[in-house]
Enzyme design. Structure first.
Site, short mmCIF file in Angstrom:
data_model
loop_
_atom_site.label_atom_id
_atom_site.label_comp_id
_atom_site.label_asym_id
_atom_site.label_seq_id
_atom_site.Cartn_x
_atom_site.Cartn_y
_atom_site.Cartn_z
N ASN A 122 0.87 -1.17 0.00
CA ASN A 122 0.00 0.00 0.00
C ASN A 122 0.91 1.23 0.00
O ASN A 122 1.42 1.63 1.05
CB ASN A 122 -0.89 -0.04 1.25
CG ASN A 122 -1.85 1.13 1.32
OD1 ASN A 122 -1.79 2.06 0.51
ND2 ASN A 122 -2.72 1.10 2.31
N ARG A 172 -2.51 -2.02 -3.53
CA ARG A 172 -3.70 -1.20 -3.32
C ARG A 172 -3.61 0.01 -4.24
O ARG A 172 -2.63 0.76 -4.20
CB ARG A 172 -3.78 -0.73 -1.88
CG ARG A 172 -4.96 0.16 -1.67
CD ARG A 172 -4.85 0.99 -0.43
NE ARG A 172 -5.99 1.89 -0.35
CZ ARG A 172 -6.00 3.01 0.33
NH1 ARG A 172 -4.94 3.39 1.00
NH2 ARG A 172 -7.07 3.78 0.34
N HIS A 194 -12.40 3.78 -0.09
CA HIS A 194 -12.50 2.79 0.99
C HIS A 194 -13.28 1.55 0.54
O HIS A 194 -13.81 0.81 1.37
CB HIS A 194 -13.23 3.33 2.24
CG HIS A 194 -12.51 4.37 3.01
ND1 HIS A 194 -13.16 5.35 3.73
CD2 HIS A 194 -11.19 4.60 3.21
CE1 HIS A 194 -12.29 6.12 4.33
NE2 HIS A 194 -11.07 5.70 4.03
N GLY A 237 -12.71 6.31 10.49
CA GLY A 237 -11.34 6.39 11.00
C GLY A 237 -10.90 7.83 10.89
O GLY A 237 -11.70 8.74 11.16
N ARG A 271 -10.62 16.48 7.20
CA ARG A 271 -11.36 16.84 5.99
C ARG A 271 -12.77 17.31 6.36
O ARG A 271 -13.39 16.75 7.27
CB ARG A 271 -11.46 15.63 5.05
CG ARG A 271 -10.18 15.33 4.33
CD ARG A 271 -10.26 14.01 3.57
NE ARG A 271 -9.48 12.98 4.23
CZ ARG A 271 -9.47 11.71 3.90
NH1 ARG A 271 -10.20 11.29 2.89
NH2 ARG A 271 -8.74 10.84 4.54
N ASP A 320 -7.32 13.81 16.09
CA ASP A 320 -7.44 12.50 16.73
C ASP A 320 -8.61 12.55 17.71
O ASP A 320 -8.62 13.35 18.64
CB ASP A 320 -6.12 12.20 17.46
CG ASP A 320 -6.07 10.76 17.93
OD1 ASP A 320 -6.98 10.34 18.67
OD2 ASP A 320 -5.12 10.05 17.55
N ARG A 325 -9.48 10.75 20.10
CA ARG A 325 -9.18 10.53 21.52
C ARG A 325 -8.86 11.85 22.23
O ARG A 325 -9.34 12.11 23.32
CB ARG A 325 -8.00 9.56 21.68
CG ARG A 325 -8.40 8.13 21.48
CD ARG A 325 -7.22 7.24 21.28
NE ARG A 325 -6.57 7.52 20.01
CZ ARG A 325 -5.77 6.68 19.38
NH1 ARG A 325 -5.50 5.52 19.89
NH2 ARG A 325 -5.23 7.01 18.22
N GLU A 334 -8.34 -4.65 5.08
CA GLU A 334 -8.18 -4.41 3.65
C GLU A 334 -7.04 -5.26 3.07
O GLU A 334 -7.12 -5.74 1.94
CB GLU A 334 -7.92 -2.93 3.39
CG GLU A 334 -9.15 -2.09 3.71
CD GLU A 334 -8.84 -0.63 3.97
OE1 GLU A 334 -8.96 0.17 3.05
OE2 GLU A 334 -8.47 -0.29 5.12
P1 AMP Z 1 -7.88 4.88 11.62
O1 AMP Z 1 -7.80 5.90 10.51
O2 AMP Z 1 -8.79 3.73 11.32
O3 AMP Z 1 -6.54 4.46 12.15
O4 AMP Z 1 -8.60 5.65 12.86
C1 AMP Z 1 -8.01 6.74 13.49
C2 AMP Z 1 -9.03 7.41 14.39
O5 AMP Z 1 -9.55 6.46 15.32
C3 AMP Z 1 -8.43 8.56 15.19
O6 AMP Z 1 -9.31 9.67 15.19
C4 AMP Z 1 -8.36 7.96 16.59
O7 AMP Z 1 -8.49 8.94 17.55
C5 AMP Z 1 -9.57 7.07 16.61
N1 AMP Z 1 -9.47 6.10 17.69
C6 AMP Z 1 -8.66 5.03 17.79
N2 AMP Z 1 -8.83 4.42 18.99
C7 AMP Z 1 -9.78 5.12 19.67
C8 AMP Z 1 -10.43 5.01 20.95
N3 AMP Z 1 -10.11 4.03 21.79
N4 AMP Z 1 -11.35 5.95 21.27
C9 AMP Z 1 -11.66 6.93 20.42
N5 AMP Z 1 -11.12 7.08 19.20
C10 AMP Z 1 -10.20 6.20 18.83
#
Ligand code: AMP
Length: 404
Positions: free
Chosen positions: A7, A90, A179, A209, A240, A282, A284, A383
């Protein structure tokens, strides 16, 4: 059969080596900041992961490092490169040409190159990955797996934009989605979890995500999706903006004196959760800030969940109902609070989240109540496995002489 899944991003190269017959992940890693002085290479499974500073002028250098790391050291995944049977790449944009994964030849390479106009960063990087593999593993069969091919079933009423028709004819401006490999995987797995044929189900799939997209999958066929000509459209995301009033674009460009490229950057990199909260892309960090009383972080949380809720409503209307809603990716899989907010108030539509099951962590699972008319399911996406499986099927068929 061992398949190397590649990828390639504009400055990164992610990989996994998968034995498809035994479903074994043999090695994985990523080369990041390729082309910069801070380039580094992470390699290894879970606890055995090592991070190495490494010089990588380009994807060709990165590929050489990846192949070297697969065969060297006492934890070498394979003894020699001849144990790699095929490579799956990919590819983000397959445009109108590719409604399925294909064996890579000169014609496929030319078409991926032609489509780079629609995804300059992504298709260009994928081509670098393809050329690097051809150089380091000459003659190896390679398969292209497109993010867009799952959405080639969209009807014209879903993929056309209400712009002058000539723009579609001249520039192929239409919805392609993104996606797709993830939506395909989670829809297939959801059918397994529900123990019903995919062809009997109406599904809404949510990939939440850093990038986010929603799809309506009616009896196994994708009929609508939220990402558009590019992955900027649709849901609010980490950085975005997703769908906004298009008149905002010329307004901001004029008032802020921005070029098209700067405006594009603002909508892709400075908006979404980051733009509203001012805290982070993020979730979190946005969650922590909102729990500490940061009002903009609370607003970002509210807007994100509302954006997903609206797509659920749209797609129920598009399909005339829904049997299950499937969530995946970082937010979809892990954030119980976001899921609670997304599904709150949807009980009159027969969608009832089980608060207790929602709190549990784990693998594939149903988190709606036993009497909810609509099932809510979490499926961790994979994926890479889909790319490896497509590669295996195409290369295997070719070996035994089956024509596609
Ligand atoms: P991805 O692009 O699939 O890696 O997802 C990234 C996103 O998932 C980010 O915004 C992270 O903050 C969120 N994320 C991952 N773990 C957690 C969690 N335990 N609680 C809240 N958001 C999370």
């Amino acid at each position: 059969m061992n398949v190397l899944v590649i990828n390639a991003g504009s400055s990164s190269l992610k990989y996994q080596l998968i034995n498809v017959e035994t479903h074994t992940l043999m090695a994985k890693g990523i080369c990041e900041r390729v082309g910069s002085a801070e380039a580094f290479h992470k390699h290894g499974l879970d606890d055995n992961e090592v991070v190495i500073d490494a010089k990588m002028a380009d994807h060709d250098d990165a590929m050489a490092l990846v192949l070297e790391s697969l065969v060297s050291g006492q934890d070498a995944a394979i003894a020699s490169l001849s144990e790699i049977d095929a490579v799956g790449h990919r590819i983000v944009q397959g445009g109108k040409y590719f409604d399925r994964s294909v064996l890579i030849d000169d014609d496929v390479i030319a078409k991926i190159d032609e489509l780079a106009e629609l995804a300059p960063l992504h298709n260009g990087a994928a081509l670098m990955g393809i050329h690097a593999c051809m150089k380091h593993m000459p003659g190896i069969p390679m398969v292209a797996v497109f993010d867009t091919s799952f959405f080639t079933t969209l009807p014209p009423k879903a993929y056309m934009y209400p712009l002058p028709y000539e723009l579609y004819e001249k520039y192929a401006i239409r919805k392609y989605g993104a996606h797709g490999t993830s939506h395909r995987y989670i829809s297939e797995r959801a059918a397994v979890v529900l123990d019903e044929p995919l062809e009997d189900l109406k599904l809404i799939t949510l990939h939440l995500g850093n990038g986010c997209s929603a799809s309506a999958i009616d009896h196994g066929v994708a009929v609508d999706t939220s990402m558009g000509l590019t992955p900027l459209d649709g849901l609010m995301m980490g950085t975005r903006c997703g769908a906004i009033d298009p008149a905002i674009v010329p307004f901001v460009m004029e008032h802020e004196n921005l070029t098209a490229e700067e405006m594009n950057n603002l909508m892709n990199k400075q908006s979404g959760l980051l733009g509203i909260s001012g805290v982070s892309n993020d979730l979190r960090s946005v969650r922590t800030a909102s729990e500490e009383g940061n009002e903009r972080a609370m607003l970002a949380y509210d807007m994100f969940s509302n954006s997903v809720k609206k797509y659920i409503g749209q797609y129920i209307a598009v399909m005339g109902g829904v049997d299950a809603i499937v969530l995946t990716a970082g937010v979809g899989e892990n954030c119980d609070k976001m899921r609670r907010m997304i599904f709150s108030g949807l009980q009159p539509l027969g969608i009832v989240l089980d608060e207790e099951k929602n709190r549990h962590r784990g693998f594939e699972r149903i988190i709606s109540t036993d009497d909810s008319a609509v099932q809510i399911i979490i499926i961790p996406t994979n994926e890479e496995y889909m790319i490896a499986r497509d590669t295996y099927e195409i290369v295997h068929d070719q070996m035994v002489g089956i024509q596609p």
